[in-house]
Design a protein around this motif. Sequence first.
Motif, PDB file in Angstrom:
ATOM      1  N   TRP A  36       5.241   5.844 -10.417  1.00  0.00           N
ATOM      2  CA  TRP A  36       3.937   5.334 -10.974  1.00  0.00           C
ATOM      3  C   TRP A  36       2.822   5.537 -10.364  1.00  0.00           C
ATOM      4  O   TRP A  36       2.520   4.881  -8.917  1.00  0.00           O
ATOM      5  N   ALA A  37       1.370   5.938 -10.613  1.00  0.00           N
ATOM      6  CA  ALA A  37       0.463   5.967 -10.529  1.00  0.00           C
ATOM      7  C   ALA A  37       0.106   4.977 -10.502  1.00  0.00           C
ATOM      8  O   ALA A  37       0.502   3.616 -11.665  1.00  0.00           O
ATOM      9  N   ILE A  55       2.261  14.088 -12.769  1.00  0.00           N
ATOM     10  CA  ILE A  55       2.396  12.356 -11.737  1.00  0.00           C
ATOM     11  C   ILE A  55       3.049  11.641 -12.978  1.00  0.00           C
ATOM     12  O   ILE A  55       3.906  10.874 -12.729  1.00  0.00           O
ATOM     13  N   ASP A  56       3.167  12.072 -13.548  1.00  0.00           N
ATOM     14  CA  ASP A  56       3.628  11.367 -15.029  1.00  0.00           C
ATOM     15  C   ASP A  56       5.828  11.887 -14.628  1.00  0.00           C
ATOM     16  O   ASP A  56       6.435  11.300 -15.131  1.00  0.00           O
ATOM     17  N   TYR A  57       5.643  13.357 -14.684  1.00  0.00           N
ATOM     18  CA  TYR A  57       6.734  13.980 -14.336  1.00  0.00           C
ATOM     19  C   TYR A  57       7.446  13.101 -12.771  1.00  0.00           C
ATOM     20  O   TYR A  57       8.403  13.514 -12.537  1.00  0.00           O
ATOM     21  N   GLY A  58       6.397  12.379 -12.072  1.00  0.00           N
ATOM     22  CA  GLY A  58       7.264  12.266 -10.653  1.00  0.00           C
ATOM     23  C   GLY A  58       6.673  13.207  -8.974  1.00  0.00           C
ATOM     24  O   GLY A  58       7.166  13.216  -8.185  1.00  0.00           O
ATOM     25  N   PHE A  59       5.688  14.461  -9.839  1.00  0.00           N
ATOM     26  CA  PHE A  59       5.341  15.300  -8.612  1.00  0.00           C
ATOM     27  C   PHE A  59       3.927  15.303  -8.532  1.00  0.00           C
ATOM     28  O   PHE A  59       2.936  14.734  -8.969  1.00  0.00           O
ATOM     29  N   HIS A  60       3.566  15.377  -7.103  1.00  0.00           N
ATOM     30  CA  HIS A  60       2.290  15.889  -6.527  1.00  0.00           C
ATOM     31  C   HIS A  60       1.860  16.902  -7.042  1.00  0.00           C
ATOM     32  O   HIS A  60       2.236  17.935  -7.246  1.00  0.00           O
ATOM     33  N   ALA A  61       0.808  16.812  -7.835  1.00  0.00           N
ATOM     34  CA  ALA A  61       0.111  18.336  -7.916  1.00  0.00           C
ATOM     35  C   ALA A  61       0.224  19.494  -7.114  1.00  0.00           C
ATOM     36  O   ALA A  61      -0.022  18.771  -5.912  1.00  0.00           O
ATOM     37  N   HIS A  94      -0.114   8.269 -16.737  1.00  0.00           N
ATOM     38  CA  HIS A  94       0.074   7.112 -17.576  1.00  0.00           C
ATOM     39  C   HIS A  94       0.829   5.539 -16.541  1.00  0.00           C
ATOM     40  O   HIS A  94       2.145   5.825 -16.237  1.00  0.00           O
ATOM     41  N   THR A  95       0.195   4.367 -16.698  1.00  0.00           N
ATOM     42  CA  THR A  95       0.506   3.475 -15.495  1.00  0.00           C
ATOM     43  C   THR A  95       1.705   2.354 -16.458  1.00  0.00           C
ATOM     44  O   THR A  95       1.861   2.064 -17.421  1.00  0.00           O
ATOM     45  N   LEU A  96       2.015   2.516 -14.811  1.00  0.00           N
ATOM     46  CA  LEU A  96       3.061   0.816 -15.660  1.00  0.00           C
ATOM     47  C   LEU A  96       2.289   0.028 -16.922  1.00  0.00           C
ATOM     48  O   LEU A  96       2.851  -1.046 -17.606  1.00  0.00           O
ATOM     49  N   GLN A  97       1.377  -0.598 -15.959  1.00  0.00           N
ATOM     50  CA  GLN A  97       0.678  -1.566 -16.666  1.00  0.00           C
ATOM     51  C   GLN A  97       0.103  -1.067 -18.431  1.00  0.00           C
ATOM     52  O   GLN A  97       0.171  -1.733 -18.963  1.00  0.00           O
ATOM     53  N   LEU A  98      -0.343   0.101 -17.868  1.00  0.00           N
ATOM     54  CA  LEU A  98      -0.294   0.942 -19.721  1.00  0.00           C
ATOM     55  C   LEU A  98       1.098   0.508 -20.996  1.00  0.00           C
ATOM     56  O   LEU A  98       0.990   0.296 -21.904  1.00  0.00           O
ATOM     57  N   ALA A  99       2.219   1.535 -19.781  1.00  0.00           N
ATOM     58  CA  ALA A  99       3.827   1.235 -20.596  1.00  0.00           C
ATOM     59  C   ALA A  99       4.267  -0.153 -21.096  1.00  0.00           C
ATOM     60  O   ALA A  99       5.051  -0.193 -21.999  1.00  0.00           O
ATOM     61  N   THR A 100       4.115  -0.858 -20.624  1.00  0.00           N
ATOM     62  CA  THR A 100       4.352  -2.208 -20.442  1.00  0.00           C
ATOM     63  C   THR A 100       3.444  -3.357 -21.152  1.00  0.00           C
ATOM     64  O   THR A 100       3.447  -4.042 -21.644  1.00  0.00           O
ATOM     65  N   ALA A 101       2.308  -2.775 -21.771  1.00  0.00           N
ATOM     66  CA  ALA A 101       0.797  -3.564 -22.661  1.00  0.00           C
ATOM     67  C   ALA A 101       1.478  -4.192 -23.356  1.00  0.00           C
ATOM     68  O   ALA A 101       2.481  -3.526 -24.289  1.00  0.00           O
ATOM     69  N   ASP A 102       1.696  -5.289 -24.842  1.00  0.00           N
ATOM     70  CA  ASP A 102       2.063  -6.194 -25.438  1.00  0.00           C
ATOM     71  C   ASP A 102       1.846  -4.846 -26.380  1.00  0.00           C
ATOM     72  O   ASP A 102       1.996  -4.521 -27.585  1.00  0.00           O
ATOM     73  N   ASN A 103       0.482  -4.623 -26.752  1.00  0.00           N
ATOM     74  CA  ASN A 103      -0.345  -2.859 -27.297  1.00  0.00           C
ATOM     75  C   ASN A 103      -0.369  -1.964 -26.841  1.00  0.00           C
ATOM     76  O   ASN A 103      -0.044  -1.823 -26.067  1.00  0.00           O
ATOM     77  N   LEU A 118       0.690  -0.914  -0.330  1.00  0.00           N
ATOM     78  CA  LEU A 118       0.020   0.087  -0.072  1.00  0.00           C
ATOM     79  C   LEU A 118       1.064   1.791  -0.282  1.00  0.00           C
ATOM     80  O   LEU A 118       0.871   2.312  -0.755  1.00  0.00           O
ATOM     81  N   GLU A 119       2.033   1.449   0.739  1.00  0.00           N
ATOM     82  CA  GLU A 119       3.109   2.775   0.574  1.00  0.00           C
ATOM     83  C   GLU A 119       3.822   2.947  -0.423  1.00  0.00           C
ATOM     84  O   GLU A 119       3.627   3.867  -0.773  1.00  0.00           O
ATOM     85  N   ASN A 120       3.628   1.913  -0.998  1.00  0.00           N
ATOM     86  CA  ASN A 120       4.083   2.110  -2.558  1.00  0.00           C
ATOM     87  C   ASN A 120       3.148   2.500  -3.760  1.00  0.00           C
ATOM     88  O   ASN A 120       3.395   2.999  -4.622  1.00  0.00           O
ATOM     89  N   LYS A 121       2.026   2.318  -3.427  1.00  0.00           N
ATOM     90  CA  LYS A 121       1.433   3.022  -4.491  1.00  0.00           C
ATOM     91  C   LYS A 121       0.622   4.646  -4.108  1.00  0.00           C
ATOM     92  O   LYS A 121       0.428   5.563  -4.937  1.00  0.00           O
ATOM     93  N   ASP A 122       1.468   5.138  -2.946  1.00  0.00           N
ATOM     94  CA  ASP A 122       1.506   6.433  -2.822  1.00  0.00           C
ATOM     95  C   ASP A 122       2.405   7.287  -2.770  1.00  0.00           C
ATOM     96  O   ASP A 122       3.278   7.305  -2.211  1.00  0.00           O
ATOM     97  N   LEU A 123       2.566   8.638  -3.645  1.00  0.00           N
ATOM     98  CA  LEU A 123       3.805   9.602  -3.479  1.00  0.00           C
ATOM     99  C   LEU A 123       3.377  10.123  -2.013  1.00  0.00           C
ATOM    100  O   LEU A 123       2.333  10.466  -1.592  1.00  0.00           O
ATOM    101  N   SER A 124       4.628  10.663  -1.678  1.00  0.00           N
ATOM    102  CA  SER A 124       5.247  11.493  -0.495  1.00  0.00           C
ATOM    103  C   SER A 124       5.950  11.899  -0.642  1.00  0.00           C
ATOM    104  O   SER A 124       6.889  12.433  -1.326  1.00  0.00           O
TER     105      SER A 124
END
Length: 960
Positions: free
Chosen positions: A930-931, A833-839, A897-906, A493-499
């Motif tokens: 990664w969001a 978020i894609d640039y690694g920052f909270h808004a 853009h999520t990691l799941q999206l970026a690593t998808a086959d298509n 859970l911690e890894n899903k949160d930007l702090s």
Amino acid sequence: MRNIESSDQFVNRHNGVSNRDLPEMLKAIGVSSLDQLINETVPDSIRLKAEMDLPPAMTEYDFLQELQQTARMNRTFKSYIGLGYNGTITPSVLLRNLFQNPGWYTQYTPYQAEIAQGRLEALLNFQTMVSDLAGLPIANASLLDEGTAAAEAMSMFFAQKNKRNKGEAKNQFLVSDEVLPQTIDVLMTRALPLGIEVVVGDWTTFELSEATFGVLLQYPGKSGEVHDYRAFAEKTNAQDIYLTVATDLLSLALLTPPGEWGADAVVGNSQRFGVPMGYGGPHAAFFATKEDFKRQIPGRIIGVSVDRHGNKAFRMALQTREQHIRREKATSNICTAQALLAVMASMYAVYHGPKGIKAIASRVHELAKALEARLTALGFEQVNSAYFDTLRIKADAAAMKAVQGAALEAETNFYYTDGHIQISLDETVNLDEVDRLAQIFAQATGRTASTTDLPDVGARIPDALARESEYLTHPKFNLYHTETNMMRYLKELENKDLSLVHSMIPLGSCTMKLNAATELIPVSWPEFANLHPFVPTDQAKGYQKVFNELEAWLSEITGFAACSLQPNSGAQGEYAGLLTIRAYHHAKGDTHRDVALIPDSAHGTNPASAVMAGMKVVVVKCDEQGNIDLADLKAKAEKYRDTLSALMVTYPSTHGVFETEIREICQIIHDNGGKVYMDGANMNAQVGLTSPGIIDADVCHLNLHKTFAIPHGGGGPGMGPICVNESLKPFLPKHVLVETGGEKGIGAVSATPYGSASILLISYAYIKMLGKRGLTNASKAAILNANYIKARLQSRYDVLFTGAKGHSAHELIIDLRPFKSMVSAEDVAKRLIDYGFHAPTLSWPVPNTVMIEPTESESKDELDRFCDAMLAIREEIDEIARGDAAPDNNVLVNAPHTLQLATADNWELPYSRSKAVYPLPYLHHGHKFWASVGRVDNAFGDRNLVCTCPPMEAYEEDAV
């Protein structure tokens, strides 16, 4: 030797910019020195002419050594006082991986759901836990304390009952005399300005009348007695009178939950679910209610929605109730959460599970019965016929004195009240401890305690009140009972949160600065963590020393005469400050003064607090530069001169500017008989440079979770002490159980006299280690960093609202309205978020803008990374303008853009994967966050409101 200073000064650890970087930053801003920048930013007419009278800076090592001596002044007796606070065991896996982990305590309120999925899931667990145990379908994500929660229930039902009532208001609220005394104290304070008549008495003889809109019961009661309220609940329900029940969450593992026998709302405190007493806080209160009230429930609610890809996603639900939107129409104040403590309590339930929670509750109950048997054998009479954990022992004056003497000699606290001694047991007690308690009573009477031939005390939870329904059945409460699994779940859970462990959180008006480890460490020390809030004050001399010094320092910093540490959040500080103004006017006989003037740029909590304090809100215009419109202010102050109570003003302004006419603004109010309330949200630009006292305000609150370094904890804890001038000093809040406040003080605004006492240590450390010069340097550094960002961005973005010399204060507003035909402020926020920052703060105080506050703790490197990101986003907007990117299918509208999206086959998007997720080189070097979900669909979540844990398969499937 006395003049030798350590080179290891805390200010150098706290402030991010080095002397090496300072010249380049000043050059970019266009000034020759930091002093020039400050002189051109803060009006000379309100500058401090001398240093603050505060102690010099201490090193971190020296501070901790000194504070250990202070901690030893607290006497950590074993307390069985009860009254809503109990000893608890914080599982080490939670203490280490959550409570003491900056990845959890430095998060911000989860307004950006895509980078807050971890804490949102944990808070949804909290809501599910509360809903299950209380027996009601809807629960919020925590409130400040039990007293506040009960007051919110009263206010909610008062508004609900009278919304449809066309005749005379139903204003009578009946409160059982079995309700905790501090809760009644808070209720009385809340009821007075709202015109609610609180009647306290014996619930068995209550006369329900046409004027009665609600009732509050305690289950178990303050005496420990478990009453059977079922027939009474049928009576209130039959007469359409709302029933609120305050309860002990652990007891509901064994007792029939109030939601099953007729309660409309269930409130209480989750403290004994693994959260130390901390001399009063912070703790997460809870509030559960029926589906009928899901759109009236106070505070924050976490709901389940989907992201743009159809995946399950969590979010804060029903955000239209946010006070920045509802403002003067608000009936409660949303800044009332204790998220970090709610997460702790929820994880306590996750770790123990339903069997573990029931085992803990059963063990406490059985030990209470074992103690009753021993005391009965000694000749004492226990008068509670049904109880969960609290014995009520009959005792005359001589016996009470003898027991109290023996108990103090054994370093033990009981609760002594009206001819009875109460003993509340908790999970830290074992059978040896029960024998020790019996020995205290034996010593007091000259008898010998025995553990053999004990009487059978019988059942103390009647069959009719024994819980039969299941709870905590969701797999989340049944998967993580080993430490290995729990540790991994917390990390997941911690890894899903930007702090703040990842990057700067540039939220304007929220001041997400460094929360130093040295400031946080003492909160866990047993001498501070394990004190019950109502121990005799001579057992809390260490705390009293901290309070006295902190009150004096905060008064000096604000230029005021006195301070109350009681308010438990910034919004509650506003409420308390306005109540002192109200009390001042009433003491003079000016009971008709009830108008609050509030600029239209004000924090949304301002009008909400004014309404709660019984005031009528009149909005004052701001001019095109964001300053208060003096002509409009003067006209309205004169129009309402006979009823004017207060002006609420933020300084520096909400727009990030030191208004040069602030003294004239205050004078206009004073000339028309009112008082000036200064919102202390922006004190980070004032400390050591100016003060509320100098600008001629009368009262201010201080967000200790902003300026004074208490962590935001993912949406709480917070603290909002108020400082006042001599005229308001007599009206500072009192407390029913502890001597505090002014001689004509208002009633309590918090359940405990010093709010969340344990986290006051953080601000105490902050001031001690920075010292008077370091505090001033921190303010200067905050202004420097904001103006450096302004200098770097102003060629590509319009910066709104600057001071007379073209500078910002400690924050700045970037105008995104010129691009609204192409992208929204939300698009920019999600792309960051894609640039690694909270808004930054989004669309407030001006729609379609972002408000940026870097704080003093960020380095030039981090500021540059953020500016590089903003400039790159500006180029991405230009690509749309030039036609090089599709208006409805580009990196901004599709972000994050999520990691799941970026690593998808298509990959079907019209731009490259690298452009989507690695748009700048620094992201390749450890700065990529990664969001865990794509952009969340808020409208879907509100249309399909789900506020408890969804089925487990929803966590496991790729898409809903």
